[in-house]
Design an enzyme around this catalytic site. Structure first.
Site: not given
Length: 540
Positions: A57, A98-100, A171, A444
């Site tokens: 992101d 990371c997120d994805k 994060c 977010s």
């Protein structure tokens, strides 16, 4: 390539690495990939490192309105499929960051149905300001929205940014990345006790060293994702997300994973059903005072699943070869951080419906928030995040209004635009509690302030109520009743929908013909179905 005949006859295992030099999330993965390969080789397999796109992101939201971020999840899944299925590999170990990347890896696991193990590669370390105050990337996110109003100075924001990240990893806080690492363990696709974890921690490296033997055992037993990610396992994962007050992005990611599994599962329905009776057991930043480190030390995902008790189906078999109940036996829990009784009686992830979102919308509440949330006011409509942010900075958006931002859905952007900058701008202008926000964009996984209804479907880029809202229309939001309604006469709404192709504003970020986002826009299914690319005919 230097392999012997004996090595070539071994089970062949992909080491799926989304390494990239663009973001700290991925900065440590190359060393981990090499160690996983060594573990596979030592266990009697033959490891092959393969690479995927690395959506983040932070960086990729800069281009095309953020459309490459969510769509990058699907690219991850197809990158994996092309190699693992094309080369007929026997299994894979996926490095989750990371997120994805985690949902993309789990989607590919379900699609290829080869034995798969997910390793959570950890969250980043954070710093402190000169006065000793903790600072992490969440703080930078929030305070960046205060710059335009003068609530923070540019030099102060730069000082925060300089200190916020002090090491590799995802994060901190209960954002999307840590939520999805917990999902992987709750689904039974990660080794027990490995999520969340500090990047480069003893826990992470222990999982790396154990990965070779674990994946070879799964291959030998023919233990496949279709036998692990069962409906009961998906239900366990939904309960875990609710119990940690996880990221709202987990809803669409679990829907996308379920879409790749046989049988068909209504993940949104599971969140609604479980959300009425399952509440958060932990309050991790930004949902409460606990740090992700404290949550990790208190027992993490394994402790949460244990504290959920009978809500969790312990009979499901995990990729470790043991049942979930066996994995949870004897887990140590710090009840001061991960409670046995919920902090609030119901979920902080609230699925909204109504005539403005006849599909769904999502509201994320604070763990400690107890007041009833309702709002009614006139709409002020914008067609892009930069336009809305500039209007907030000009004081054009007034207290008592409902800011409507559309055209950020999976086809409207395309690829789904990022709406979080508008949330932060409202917060920075001191309007979070005075202006409601309704959008079809992506928010977010860390921070939403005030009444924010995100991911509205049908999105504004297709015929539906959101696409025909006009500035001045009254909108009523009732969070306890789970409704979002456009207060116009039914005949008027019907006429607007009939006029939709004439009145719709042009795309802010039109897809270039033949581009990835153009292909995505043509093939993507609606967000409430997971925003996946369907390989079947549109009528099926």
């Amino acid at each position: 390539m230097g392999y012997t005949d004996e090595q070539i006859r071994r089970p062949k295992i992909a080491v799926v690495n989304s390494s990239s030099g663009l973001a700290p999330c991925f900065a440590h993965l190359d060393v981990i990939a090499a160690a996983v390969k060594d573990s596979i080789d030592a266990a009697g397999g033959l490891g092959f490192e393969i690479r995927t796109v690395a959506p983040t992101d932070f960086i990729m939201a800069a281009g095309r309105g953020g459309g490459y971020v969510l769509s990058g999840r699907d690219l991850v899944s197809y990158d994996i499929e092309a190699v693992v299925d094309g080369a007929q590999l026997d299994g894979m170990v996926c490095l989750a960051s990371c997120d994805k990347t985690t949902p993309g890896q789990l989607m590919a696991a379900a699609r290829t149905d080869v034995p798969t193990l997910v390793i959570a590669c950890g969250y980043q370390s954070c710093g402190a300001l000169d006065d000793g105050r903790h600072v992490d990337i969440e703080d930078v996110f929030v305070d960046a929205g205060k710059l335009a109003s003068g609530a923070i100075g540019f030099e102060d924001l730069c000082a925060m940014s300089d200190r916020a990240i002090t090491g590799p990893g995802v994060c901190t806080g209960m954002g999307t990345a840590n939520t999805m690492h917990i999902v992987a363990e709750a689904l039974g696709m990660a080794l027990p006790g490995t999520a969340p974890t500090r990047a480069n921690s003893d826990t992470m490296w222990a999982a790396v060293r154990a990965s070779g033997a674990a994946i070879l055992a799964a291959v030998e037993a023919d233990r496949r994702p279709s036998t692990v990610m069962t409906p009961a396992a998906v239900r366990n994962a939904v309960a875990a997300v609710i119990a940690v007050s996880g990221s709202i992005n987990a809803v669409k990611h679990l829907e996308a994973i379920a879409a790749e599994l046989p049988g068909g599962l209504d993940v949104h329905g599971l969140f609604e059903e479980l959300g009425r009776n399952v509440g958060p057991l932990a309050a991790v930043r930004p949902n409460g005072p606990a740090s992700i480190e404290e949550f990790d030390d208190a027992g993490g995902a394994r402790a949460v699943l244990a504290q959920l008790g009978d809500v969790v189906d312990g009979s499901v078999v995990t990729m470790s070869g043991r049942t979930m109940a066996e994995n949870l036996a004897g887990v140590a829990v710090d009840p001061a951080v991960i409670r046995a009784e919920p902090i609030r009686p119901d979920s902080t992830i609230v699925l909204m419906r109504g005539n403005l979102c006849p599909g769904t919308g999502i509201v994320k509440l604070s763990v400690t928030e107890t007041r009833a949330r309702a709002f009614r006011g006139p709409a002020r409509v914008y067609e892009s995040a930069p336009e809305a942010t500039a209007a907030i900075e000009r004081a054009e958006v007034r207290p008592g209004e409902v800011l409507v931002l559309r055209g950020l859905g999976v086809t409207g952007t395309p690829g789904m635009g990022m709406a979080s900058s508008v949330v932060f701008a409202l917060n920075g202008a001191g309007l979070s509690e005075q202006v409601a926000f309704v959008t079809d964009g992506q928010l977010s996984g860390l921070v939403n302030k005030g009444i924010v209804v995100g991911e509205v479907t049908p999105e504004g880029g297709v015929p539906g109520p959101l696409g025909v809202v006009r500035t001045g229309d009254e909108i009523a939001i009732d969070v306890p009743a789970r409704t979002v309604d456009l207060l116009v006469e039914p005949a008027e709404l019907e006429q607007r929908l009939a006029d939709y192709p004439v009145t719709r504003a042009p795309q802010t970020w039109p897809a270039r013909p033949g581009s990835w986002l153009g292909v995505y826009a043509d093939a993507v299914v609606p967000l409430d179905q997971g925003a996946t690319l369907r390989r079947s005919s549109p009528s099926s």
